[in-house]
Design a protein around this motif. Structure first.
Motif, PDB file in Angstrom:
ATOM      1  N   LYS A   1      -3.139  28.363  -5.997  1.00 31.28           N
ATOM      2  CA  LYS A   1      -4.328  28.707  -6.765  1.00 31.28           C
ATOM      3  C   LYS A   1      -5.463  27.720  -6.480  1.00 31.28           C
ATOM      4  O   LYS A   1      -5.252  26.624  -5.956  1.00 31.28           O
TER       5      LYS A   1
ATOM      6  N   GLU B   1      -5.612  35.658 -10.625  1.00 31.85           N
ATOM      7  CA  GLU B   1      -4.939  35.417  -9.355  1.00 31.85           C
ATOM      8  C   GLU B   1      -5.467  34.163  -8.676  1.00 31.85           C
ATOM      9  O   GLU B   1      -4.764  33.529  -7.884  1.00 31.85           O
ATOM     10  N   GLU B   2      -6.701  33.797  -8.987  1.00 31.34           N
ATOM     11  CA  GLU B   2      -7.339  32.650  -8.348  1.00 31.34           C
ATOM     12  C   GLU B   2      -7.405  31.415  -9.240  1.00 31.34           C
ATOM     13  O   GLU B   2      -7.216  30.300  -8.771  1.00 31.34           O
TER      14      GLU B   2
ATOM     15  N   ARG C   1      -7.510  24.284  -2.694  1.00 34.73           N
ATOM     16  CA  ARG C   1      -6.307  24.828  -3.324  1.00 34.73           C
ATOM     17  C   ARG C   1      -5.350  23.741  -3.810  1.00 34.73           C
ATOM     18  O   ARG C   1      -5.393  22.596  -3.362  1.00 34.73           O
TER      19      ARG C   1
END
Length: 392
Positions: free
Chosen positions: A358, A349-350, A27
């Motif tokens: 993200k 969203e990712e 992330r």
């Protein structure tokens, strides 16, 4: 962990100068002013050398895998080799998520491609699916391009959907006289490029295509509903009239791929659809079928998404060309290859932008010449996948 410093970070809103970016596991952990992020001896520092730090590209329409698997009409390479070699090329062009656009075609008479035979399509689909759980470089996804005259493959398509192997579906009709080939002279020229036919032979070919049986609207609705039930985005292809746009939208299409004219692209936008054009169209200065000019449409704010179509290298170069040619904000041009396609296929969203929390799908882009951008560093899921050092 990785700390990326000395770069221009392209976020959803702006280009940040003087900021660092921290990657932790898979992330984006933090974005902060240079020097504010704490790091330790286990953190690898990546110097962006003044280049751009952008999201990884998301390509929702490309049949490049077909060309890599069948580079000649009579040549069929090992499928696993083709997929593995393809993803190495994709990484070098900044594509971190690829929707491989495999064609579920019936015979087109003049252009035989063994890769489009049913058993070969199934083999590639299975390989793409298996790539999710084996060693791989990019996110491999399957874009099912279904030609509506291929009635024999309907059951197979439904199986692909229920098996969770389809991630995007588009309905296509390449019948001459409408859509991509609404100009019959262009169609005839295309046919002649592949096969030596007389005028009478081409006329007979056109007549055969124009009278063939096709999937009914009710049949399309049934497949579209199955796709929606499985959270699969639906696209239409080569839209050429307001009536077609309204029809495809009625069965759930949210994407208009390659609208034929500027007016149709604008209408699709009015209806709230995402519009897609090919990045090669931008680089070439227009459509090979004398249809929509992608650059003109972007300048007119009528295209949301650029795809590689058949030439992965075009995406990066089209972004910078359009920012200059159309005098557009570079941030907005990058969204056409990252955030907008992510939204269109419901993965935003990712991935698709640089934002804390993200996935760390990131590129470092430098210019080795004033007008020649290159990708020097690629991260996917927080892993350093590739680093290229240009030399003098």
């Amino acid at each position: 962990m990785y700390l990326i410093t000395n770069g221009l970070i392209i976020t959803e809103e702006a280009i940040l100068e003087g900021f660092d970016l921290l990657i932790k596991q898979d992330r984006i952990e933090r974005i902060a002013l240079r020097g504010e992020i704490e790091w330790n001896e286990h953190t690898e520092v990546i110097d962006a050398a003044g280049g751009y730090i952008s999201p990884g590209f998301i390509d929702i329409h490309s049949d490049y895998i077909e060309h890599m698997t069948a580079p000649r009409p009579t040549s069929l390479m090992d499928f696993n080799l083709s997929l593995r070699e393809t993803e190495k090329e994709l990484i070098s062009h900044g594509i971190t998520t690829m929707y491989h656009s495999l064609s579920i075609f019936k015979s087109v008479d003049y252009k035989y491609r063994p890769i489009r035979e049913s058993h070969n399509v199934r083999k590639l689909i299975d390989l793409i699916d298996q790539a999710h759980t084996s060693k791989h470089l990019v996110r491999h996804r399957f874009h099912a391009r279904f030609e509506i005259d291929n009635l024999a493959e309907i059951d197979n398509l439904k199986s692909y959907i229920t098996e969770k192997k389809v991630h995007l579906i588009s309905f296509m009709d390449h019948t001459p006289g409408q859509g991509q080939y609404r100009d019959l002279e262009v169609y005839k020229k295309t046919v002649k490029g592949y096969q030596d036919l007389t005028e009478e032979g081409i006329d007979e070919l056109i007549a055969n295509h124009q009278t063939k049986q096709k999937l009914t609207v009710e049949g399309i609705r049934e497949i579209a509903q199955l796709a929606k039930d499985n959270q699969i985005a639906i696209a239409s292809h080569d839209d050429d009239s307001p009536q077609k746009l309204e029809l495809v939208q009625s069965f759930g299409a949210v994407i208009s791929e390659f609208p034929i004219t500027l007016a149709i692209a604008k209408k699709a936008k009015e209806l709230g659809m995402y519009t897609v054009a090919g990045a090669p169209n931008v680089i070439l200065g227009g459509s090979h079928s004398r249809n929509l000019s992608a650059a003109e449409a972007v300048c007119e704010e009528s295209i949301d998404i650029l795809c590689s179509d058949y030439y992965p290298a075009a995406m990066l170069h089209a972004v910078f060309y359009l920012a200059h040619h159309c005098k557009k904000n570079l941030v907005d041009m990058f969204k056409m290859v990252s955030l907008h396609p992510a939204k269109a296929v419901n993965i935003d969203e990712e991935v698709g932008s640089i934002r804390e929390g993200k996935k760390a799908d990131l590129l470092i882009i430098e210019k080795i010449e004033p007008d020649f951008p290159v990708i020097t560093t690629v991260f996917v899921d927080g892993k350093l996948i590739q680093k290229t050092n240009y030399r003098i």
